[in-house]
Design a protein around this motif. Structure first.
Motif, PDB file in Angstrom:
ATOM      1  N   ASP A   1      -2.847 -61.333  28.619  1.00 37.48           N
ATOM      2  CA  ASP A   1      -4.293 -61.113  28.576  1.00 37.48           C
ATOM      3  C   ASP A   1      -4.638 -60.391  27.281  1.00 37.48           C
ATOM      4  N   ILE A   2      -5.876 -60.572  26.799  1.00 42.60           N
ATOM      5  CA  ILE A   2      -6.194 -60.140  25.434  1.00 42.60           C
ATOM      6  C   ILE A   2      -7.386 -59.181  25.335  1.00 42.60           C
ATOM      7  N   ASP A   3      -8.077 -58.889  26.434  1.00 42.78           N
ATOM      8  CA  ASP A   3      -9.305 -58.106  26.358  1.00 42.78           C
ATOM      9  C   ASP A   3      -9.052 -56.619  26.556  1.00 42.78           C
ATOM     10  N   ALA A   4     -10.037 -55.809  26.146  1.00 40.27           N
ATOM     11  CA  ALA A   4      -9.978 -54.352  26.258  1.00 40.27           C
ATOM     12  C   ALA A   4     -11.002 -53.871  27.284  1.00 40.27           C
ATOM     13  N   LEU A   5     -11.136 -52.546  27.391  1.00 43.23           N
ATOM     14  CA  LEU A   5     -11.987 -51.921  28.406  1.00 43.23           C
ATOM     15  C   LEU A   5     -13.101 -51.083  27.773  1.00 43.23           C
ATOM     16  N   PRO A   6     -14.214 -50.899  28.494  1.00 44.41           N
ATOM     17  CA  PRO A   6     -15.298 -50.037  27.996  1.00 44.41           C
ATOM     18  C   PRO A   6     -14.984 -48.558  28.233  1.00 44.41           C
ATOM     19  N   ILE A   7     -13.964 -48.067  27.541  1.00 44.83           N
ATOM     20  CA  ILE A   7     -13.487 -46.691  27.685  1.00 44.83           C
ATOM     21  C   ILE A   7     -13.405 -46.060  26.294  1.00 44.83           C
ATOM     22  N   HIS A   8     -13.860 -44.828  26.178  1.00 45.81           N
ATOM     23  CA  HIS A   8     -13.764 -44.113  24.897  1.00 45.81           C
ATOM     24  C   HIS A   8     -12.378 -43.479  24.785  1.00 45.81           C
ATOM     25  N   GLU A   9     -11.624 -43.874  23.773  1.00 46.29           N
ATOM     26  CA  GLU A   9     -10.254 -43.391  23.633  1.00 46.29           C
ATOM     27  C   GLU A   9     -10.214 -41.911  23.253  1.00 46.29           C
ATOM     28  N   LYS A  10      -9.295 -41.170  23.907  1.00 48.22           N
ATOM     29  CA  LYS A  10      -9.157 -39.741  23.648  1.00 48.22           C
ATOM     30  C   LYS A  10      -7.762 -39.367  23.153  1.00 48.22           C
ATOM     31  N   THR A  11      -6.932 -40.376  22.832  1.00 51.60           N
ATOM     32  CA  THR A  11      -5.623 -40.051  22.286  1.00 51.60           C
ATOM     33  C   THR A  11      -5.771 -39.603  20.838  1.00 51.60           C
ATOM     34  N   GLU A  12      -4.693 -39.065  20.291  1.00 54.61           N
ATOM     35  CA  GLU A  12      -4.691 -38.622  18.897  1.00 54.61           C
ATOM     36  C   GLU A  12      -3.724 -39.452  18.060  1.00 54.61           C
ATOM     37  N   SER A  13      -3.518 -40.699  18.447  1.00 49.41           N
ATOM     38  CA  SER A  13      -2.591 -41.554  17.717  1.00 49.41           C
ATOM     39  C   SER A  13      -3.168 -41.909  16.353  1.00 49.41           C
ATOM     40  N   SER A  14      -2.298 -42.322  15.459  1.00 50.97           N
ATOM     41  CA  SER A  14      -2.726 -42.686  14.106  1.00 50.97           C
ATOM     42  C   SER A  14      -3.454 -44.021  14.085  1.00 50.97           C
ATOM     43  N   TYR A  15      -3.405 -44.763  15.173  1.00 48.89           N
ATOM     44  CA  TYR A  15      -4.058 -46.071  15.234  1.00 48.89           C
ATOM     45  C   TYR A  15      -5.089 -46.092  16.372  1.00 48.89           C
ATOM     46  N   VAL A  16      -5.796 -44.987  16.539  1.00 48.61           N
ATOM     47  CA  VAL A  16      -6.805 -44.874  17.585  1.00 48.61           C
ATOM     48  C   VAL A  16      -7.889 -45.944  17.390  1.00 48.61           C
ATOM     49  N   SER A  17      -8.526 -46.346  18.494  1.00 47.90           N
ATOM     50  CA  SER A  17      -9.559 -47.382  18.442  1.00 47.90           C
ATOM     51  C   SER A  17     -10.656 -47.025  17.443  1.00 47.90           C
ATOM     52  N   LYS A  18     -11.042 -48.009  16.641  1.00 46.44           N
ATOM     53  CA  LYS A  18     -12.118 -47.827  15.669  1.00 46.44           C
ATOM     54  C   LYS A  18     -13.482 -48.157  16.273  1.00 46.44           C
ATOM     55  N   LYS A  19     -13.493 -48.618  17.513  1.00 48.48           N
ATOM     56  CA  LYS A  19     -14.746 -49.024  18.147  1.00 48.48           C
ATOM     57  C   LYS A  19     -15.140 -48.004  19.203  1.00 48.48           C
ATOM     58  N   GLU A  20     -16.275 -47.401  19.018  1.00 48.30           N
ATOM     59  CA  GLU A  20     -16.780 -46.390  19.939  1.00 48.30           C
ATOM     60  C   GLU A  20     -16.931 -46.980  21.343  1.00 48.30           C
TER      61      GLU A  20
END
Length: 395
Positions: free
Chosen positions: A77-96
């Protein structure tokens, strides 16, 4: 027989790179246009023919082996969720407000890596392997699997067997979760509107308080599972949202209760719904009000074909060792792969991706993370189970 043990190391760096790119650029259900284009570019790069446009953004990669044989499908599956990411990874989501909190970025990347491994050895493959990149898995109850089938994804190549793999943070790297029969639950939704009579908070005797009725309904609904379902059966009834009222000094005339029912057994599913209706109607009528009940049937239970669940288990033990397939319980999480299994034999299994700190966050959590070191093994697992299955089909 083709052996993919340790071959995942050759694509490990690429799988992780793809996963991080997709993680930074997540797209919601039915909006996976850039993700679909990314998949197509990678398939072009690997020399894998494909067809596109299933359920709008779905893609089907086609690997025709050099020898005749059956057809095995592998799904991601390829889709994501309407959730605001709170991790501190170097590749955190760029989409609010959008995040790959269920690992679909990893699923897509692993299947691409799997495709690369398989295509490099296609001369020795006995049959055809389909790479199914499915959109809208999170878009319950519609989903993406049924629209893909409605669009004819399997018209030319009908799978003899279909497999799906899901990252699982509760299992450590090197373990595979697999069960014969029910693997994941049916996920249904309910919306109840309770109707009373409003009025001034200082004169409750002139009203019929919908909030009081709703409170009684929620309390009594807790008995549906505890007193109407065999303790050895699985069922969950959760009220997730309550809305009602206008302000502090007004008695509410309407309250909406929104929630979900999860089951494994169809008979339990029916019994829970029947008892649910009787309690809601009985409590509200007994308190002088009324209720409107809407049941929205979601994904059915994900039920593995025992023969192919056993094949997954055998493949995992050969790749990862005898201890790699622990005995585990089913999950009541819903999964759109279930609709593929209604049409075709196959199995759905979990890939251990527990974070290295040993403190996993659940799927759909804004702090969700996984152990990327497990992903190359996931590609090996998919490639091996596909070719092992083709060998079994030939025999």
């Amino acid at each position: 027989m083709i052996d993919f043990k340790r071959q995942g190391e050759r694509v490990e760096e690429e799988i992780i790179s793809m996963r991080r790119h997709l993680h930074e650029n997540p797209e919601l259900s039915e909006e996976e246009f850039e993700t679909s284009q990314f998949i197509q570019r990678k398939l072009d790069e690997y020399g894998i023919p494909y067809k596109k446009g299933y359920a709008k953004t779905g893609v089907l990669g086609i690997i025709k082996g050099g020898k005749p044989g059956g057809v095995v499908a592998l799904r991601a599956d390829i889709d994501a969720l309407p959730i605001h990411e709170k991790t501190e990874s170097s590749y955190v989501s760029k989409k609010e407000g959008v995040m790959h909190a269920c690992g679909h970025d990893a699923h897509t990347s692993m299947l691409l890596g799997t495709g690369k491994l398989l295509n490099e050895q296609k001369a020795d493959i006995k049959g055809t392997i389909l790479l199914v990149f499915q959109p809208a898995e999170e878009n319950a109850p519609t989903g993406g699997s049924q629209p893909m089938m409605d669009d004819g994804i399997f018209d030319e190549y009908k799978p003899d067997v279909i497999f799906g793999q899901h990252v699982w943070p509760d299992l450590p790297k090197g373990q595979i979760g697999i069960r014969d029969g029910a693997m994941m639950g049916a996920s249904d939704r309910f919306i109840v509107t309770i109707n009373g009579t409003g009025g001034h908070a200082s004169m409750p005797h002139q009203t019929n308080d919908a909030i009081t009725m709703a409170s009684a309904v929620v309390s009594q609904l807790q008995t549906v599972v505890s007193r109407n379902v065999d303790p050895l059966e699985a069922a969950v009834l959760t009220v997730g949202k309550i809305e009602g009222g206008y302000r502090y000094n007004v008695v509410a005339d309407k309250v909406t209760i929104d929630g979900t029912i999860r089951t494994l057994n169809p008979e339990v599913r029916s019994r829970v719904q029947e008892r649910f209706n009787k309690i809601v109607e009985g409590v509200t009528a007994g308190m002088g009000g009324s209720a409107e009940i809407e049941h929205i049937e979601g994904y059915p239970a994900t039920v593995n074909t025992p023969e192919w669940a056993q094949q997954v288990r055998a493949t995992a033990q050969n790749l990862l060792g005898e201890e790699s397939t622990p005995v585990l319980n089913s999950s009541l999480g819903g999964e759109d792969f279930s609709r593929f299994l209604l049409k075709y034999p196959g199995a759905f299994f979990w890939l251990g991706t527990m974070p290295k700190n040993g403190q996993p966050k659940p799927l759909h959590d804004p702090y969700f993370e996984l152990d990327e070191d497990a992903l190359a093994g996931g590609a090996e697992m998919m490639a091996q189970v596909a070719t092992d299955t083709l060998e079994k089909l030939e025999k």
